[in-house]
Design a protein around this motif. Sequence first.
Motif, PDB file in Angstrom:
ATOM      1  N   MET A 163       0.816  -1.212   0.000  1.00  0.00           N
ATOM      2  CA  MET A 163       0.000   0.000   0.000  1.00  0.00           C
ATOM      3  C   MET A 163       0.852   1.265   0.000  1.00  0.00           C
ATOM      4  SD  MET A 163      -3.233  -0.635  -0.036  1.00  0.00           S
ATOM      5  CE  MET A 163      -3.951   0.817   0.690  1.00  0.00           C
ATOM      6  N   GLY A 164       2.133   1.098  -0.300  1.00  0.00           N
ATOM      7  CA  GLY A 164       3.067   2.219  -0.245  1.00  0.00           C
ATOM      8  C   GLY A 164       2.662   3.402  -1.119  1.00  0.00           C
ATOM      9  N   SER A 165       1.963   3.135  -2.219  1.00  0.00           N
ATOM     10  CA  SER A 165       1.583   4.242  -3.108  1.00  0.00           C
ATOM     11  C   SER A 165       0.165   4.748  -2.820  1.00  0.00           C
ATOM     12  CB  SER A 165       1.662   3.768  -4.565  1.00  0.00           C
ATOM     13  OG  SER A 165       0.777   2.677  -4.737  1.00  0.00           O
ATOM     14  N   ARG A 166      -0.429   4.266  -1.733  1.00  0.00           N
ATOM     15  CA  ARG A 166      -1.808   4.674  -1.421  1.00  0.00           C
ATOM     16  C   ARG A 166      -1.915   5.316  -0.020  1.00  0.00           C
ATOM     17  NH1 ARG A 166      -2.069   3.062  -5.866  1.00  0.00           N
ATOM     18  NH2 ARG A 166      -3.540   1.669  -6.892  1.00  0.00           N
ATOM     19  N   LEU A 167      -0.772   5.723   0.522  1.00  0.00           N
ATOM     20  CA  LEU A 167      -0.750   6.190   1.916  1.00  0.00           C
ATOM     21  C   LEU A 167      -1.699   7.352   2.173  1.00  0.00           C
ATOM     22  CD1 LEU A 167       3.107   6.173   2.633  1.00  0.00           C
ATOM     23  CD2 LEU A 167       1.415   4.419   3.197  1.00  0.00           C
ATOM     24  N   HIS A 168      -1.847   8.221   1.170  1.00  0.00           N
ATOM     25  CA  HIS A 168      -2.606   9.456   1.411  1.00  0.00           C
ATOM     26  C   HIS A 168      -4.006   9.413   0.801  1.00  0.00           C
ATOM     27  CE1 HIS A 168       0.997  10.827   3.274  1.00  0.00           C
ATOM     28  NE2 HIS A 168       1.681  10.521   2.178  1.00  0.00           N
ATOM     29  N   HIS A 169      -4.411   8.223   0.361  1.00  0.00           N
ATOM     30  CA  HIS A 169      -5.777   8.076  -0.152  1.00  0.00           C
ATOM     31  C   HIS A 169      -6.746   7.926   1.019  1.00  0.00           C
ATOM     32  CE1 HIS A 169      -3.653   7.330  -3.820  1.00  0.00           C
ATOM     33  NE2 HIS A 169      -4.696   6.878  -4.489  1.00  0.00           N
ATOM     34  N   VAL A 170      -7.938   8.528   0.904  1.00  0.00           N
ATOM     35  CA  VAL A 170      -8.982   8.275   1.914  1.00  0.00           C
ATOM     36  C   VAL A 170      -9.664   6.954   1.540  1.00  0.00           C
ATOM     37  CG1 VAL A 170      -9.395  10.681   2.559  1.00  0.00           C
ATOM     38  CG2 VAL A 170     -10.661   9.683   0.623  1.00  0.00           C
ATOM     39  N   PRO A 171     -10.345   6.297   2.511  1.00  0.00           N
ATOM     40  CA  PRO A 171     -10.953   4.995   2.217  1.00  0.00           C
ATOM     41  C   PRO A 171     -11.864   4.998   0.991  1.00  0.00           C
ATOM     42  CG  PRO A 171     -10.977   5.402   4.561  1.00  0.00           C
ATOM     43  CD  PRO A 171     -10.459   6.650   3.934  1.00  0.00           C
ATOM     44  N   GLY A 172     -12.595   6.108   0.776  1.00  0.00           N
ATOM     45  CA  GLY A 172     -13.493   6.186  -0.375  1.00  0.00           C
ATOM     46  C   GLY A 172     -12.768   6.050  -1.702  1.00  0.00           C
ATOM     47  N   ALA A 173     -11.470   6.329  -1.712  1.00  0.00           N
ATOM     48  CA  ALA A 173     -10.691   6.241  -2.962  1.00  0.00           C
ATOM     49  C   ALA A 173      -9.912   4.938  -3.034  1.00  0.00           C
ATOM     50  CB  ALA A 173      -9.747   7.436  -3.044  1.00  0.00           C
ATOM     51  N   LEU A 174     -10.250   3.973  -2.166  1.00  0.00           N
ATOM     52  CA  LEU A 174      -9.544   2.682  -2.167  1.00  0.00           C
ATOM     53  C   LEU A 174     -10.515   1.557  -2.507  1.00  0.00           C
ATOM     54  CD1 LEU A 174      -7.535   3.081   1.189  1.00  0.00           C
ATOM     55  CD2 LEU A 174      -6.620   3.304  -1.134  1.00  0.00           C
ATOM     56  N   SER A 175      -9.980   0.477  -3.067  1.00  0.00           N
ATOM     57  CA  SER A 175     -10.812  -0.701  -3.340  1.00  0.00           C
ATOM     58  C   SER A 175     -11.054  -1.450  -2.027  1.00  0.00           C
ATOM     59  CB  SER A 175     -10.080  -1.617  -4.321  1.00  0.00           C
ATOM     60  OG  SER A 175      -8.985  -2.218  -3.660  1.00  0.00           O
ATOM     61  N   GLY A 176     -11.962  -2.440  -2.065  1.00  0.00           N
ATOM     62  CA  GLY A 176     -12.264  -3.232  -0.868  1.00  0.00           C
ATOM     63  C   GLY A 176     -11.026  -3.907  -0.294  1.00  0.00           C
ATOM     64  N   GLY A 177     -10.240  -4.504  -1.183  1.00  0.00           N
ATOM     65  CA  GLY A 177      -9.036  -5.208  -0.722  1.00  0.00           C
ATOM     66  C   GLY A 177      -8.024  -4.242  -0.117  1.00  0.00           C
ATOM     67  N   GLU A 178      -7.937  -3.046  -0.715  1.00  0.00           N
ATOM     68  CA  GLU A 178      -6.999  -2.033  -0.179  1.00  0.00           C
ATOM     69  C   GLU A 178      -7.478  -1.540   1.189  1.00  0.00           C
ATOM     70  OE1 GLU A 178      -5.326  -0.273  -4.434  1.00  0.00           O
ATOM     71  OE2 GLU A 178      -7.092   0.635  -3.513  1.00  0.00           O
ATOM     72  N   ARG A 179      -8.781  -1.356   1.318  1.00  0.00           N
ATOM     73  CA  ARG A 179      -9.322  -0.918   2.627  1.00  0.00           C
ATOM     74  C   ARG A 179      -9.025  -1.970   3.693  1.00  0.00           C
ATOM     75  NH1 ARG A 179     -15.301   1.361   0.925  1.00  0.00           N
ATOM     76  NH2 ARG A 179     -14.523   2.281  -0.988  1.00  0.00           N
ATOM     77  N   GLN A 180      -9.179  -3.248   3.298  1.00  0.00           N
ATOM     78  CA  GLN A 180      -8.941  -4.295   4.295  1.00  0.00           C
ATOM     79  C   GLN A 180      -7.454  -4.332   4.675  1.00  0.00           C
ATOM     80  OE1 GLN A 180     -10.315  -5.282   6.662  1.00  0.00           O
ATOM     81  NE2 GLN A 180     -11.570  -7.076   6.242  1.00  0.00           N
ATOM     82  N   ARG A 181      -6.575  -4.040   3.728  1.00  0.00           N
ATOM     83  CA  ARG A 181      -5.132  -3.985   4.060  1.00  0.00           C
ATOM     84  C   ARG A 181      -4.871  -2.884   5.077  1.00  0.00           C
ATOM     85  NH1 ARG A 181      -2.407  -6.767  -0.475  1.00  0.00           N
ATOM     86  NH2 ARG A 181      -4.195  -7.245  -1.751  1.00  0.00           N
ATOM     87  N   VAL A 182      -5.543  -1.747   4.895  1.00  0.00           N
ATOM     88  CA  VAL A 182      -5.367  -0.642   5.862  1.00  0.00           C
ATOM     89  C   VAL A 182      -5.886  -1.094   7.235  1.00  0.00           C
ATOM     90  CG1 VAL A 182      -6.007   1.735   6.441  1.00  0.00           C
ATOM     91  CG2 VAL A 182      -5.587   1.104   4.043  1.00  0.00           C
ATOM     92  N   ALA A 183      -7.033  -1.770   7.230  1.00  0.00           N
ATOM     93  CA  ALA A 183      -7.608  -2.230   8.505  1.00  0.00           C
ATOM     94  C   ALA A 183      -6.670  -3.232   9.185  1.00  0.00           C
ATOM     95  CB  ALA A 183      -8.988  -2.849   8.262  1.00  0.00           C
ATOM     96  N   ILE A 184      -6.006  -4.063   8.391  1.00  0.00           N
ATOM     97  CA  ILE A 184      -5.076  -5.047   8.978  1.00  0.00           C
ATOM     98  C   ILE A 184      -3.842  -4.321   9.520  1.00  0.00           C
ATOM     99  CG2 ILE A 184      -3.591  -7.031   8.469  1.00  0.00           C
ATOM    100  CD1 ILE A 184      -5.765  -7.873   6.399  1.00  0.00           C
TER     101      ILE A 184
END
Length: 258
Positions: A140-161
């Motif tokens: 997720m190194g290239s998505r650090l500054h994205h808000v959850p609304g701009a992330l896919s389901g799998g990316e959101r779950q990675r943030v949650a983990i």
Amino acid sequence: MSGFLDARDIRREFQIGDRTLPVLRGIDLSVEPGDVVAIVGPSGAGKSTFLHILGLLDKPTSGSVLFKGTPYSDLSDGERARMRNSTFSFVFQFYHLLPELSALENAIMPIMIQSSILKWPMVRGDARRRAKSLLDRMGMGSRLHHVPGALSGGERQRVAIARALMTNPEVVFCDEPTGNLDTVTSQEIQDLLWSLAEERRTCFVMVTHEPSLARRAHRVVRMVDGLIVDGEAQQAIAQATAPPPAPGPADSPAGNPV
Ligand SMILES: Nc1ncnc2c1ncn2[C@@H]1O[C@H](COP(=O)(O)OP(=O)(O)OP(=O)(O)O)[C@@H](O)[C@H]1O
Ligand SMILES: [Mg+2]
């Protein structure tokens, strides 16, 4: 009994009007350090209710849970809150990220909650570095500054983990962590959870409907109708309900002719 995390005769009833609904009907479970336990069972069996009780998000109607020998009922409200924030952490099916915060800020949140206002400026830099490194580790190194609304389901779950691991918890409780993801993404998240569990020797207790995730667990606990149906009981039920076997040559009463 393991002495690490022990649930004893857990019962939970809900009051609905003048009706009492028994949801957990006497559950015993021992979890060892480093265990990955999958809790499976049909919808409505009480899996989430049980997980919430283990994770101090709910209290049983009767029975006790002990962590390292201390019953939850002996903990003050402050101690319960500290355990929820530091010793335990949670990954839910629908991520529960704060929508206005970036991926990085969401991941940092548990450390912020742990620290006092005075301490926060001192730990902030280190928390950001740790969150970045965890998110990086999860691709997720290239998505650090994205808000959850701009992330896919799998990316959101990675943030949650990542958020769940920030405090180095001793137990991570997951409620259908891949339940909202397509098969490929689910497999990626499963691989990630599995490698983290192995690397860190963190204990994972996961409710899941995914046979592929359950198969990888050290132990599978099956819940049916508010009870744990263990391997032996499952076998006994299968035997009791199976049709009687047709008599074969070995069964013929050779020494006792009629
Ligand atoms: N707060 C509540 N008040 C009343 N009933 C509840 C409450 N929470 C759960 N229940 C009931 O308890 C039962 C078990 O719910 P639970 O969410 O634990 O099931 P589950 O095994 O996690 O199911 P699923 O696989 O669908 O998530 C259900 O019948 C549910 O309606
Ligand atoms: Mg559930």
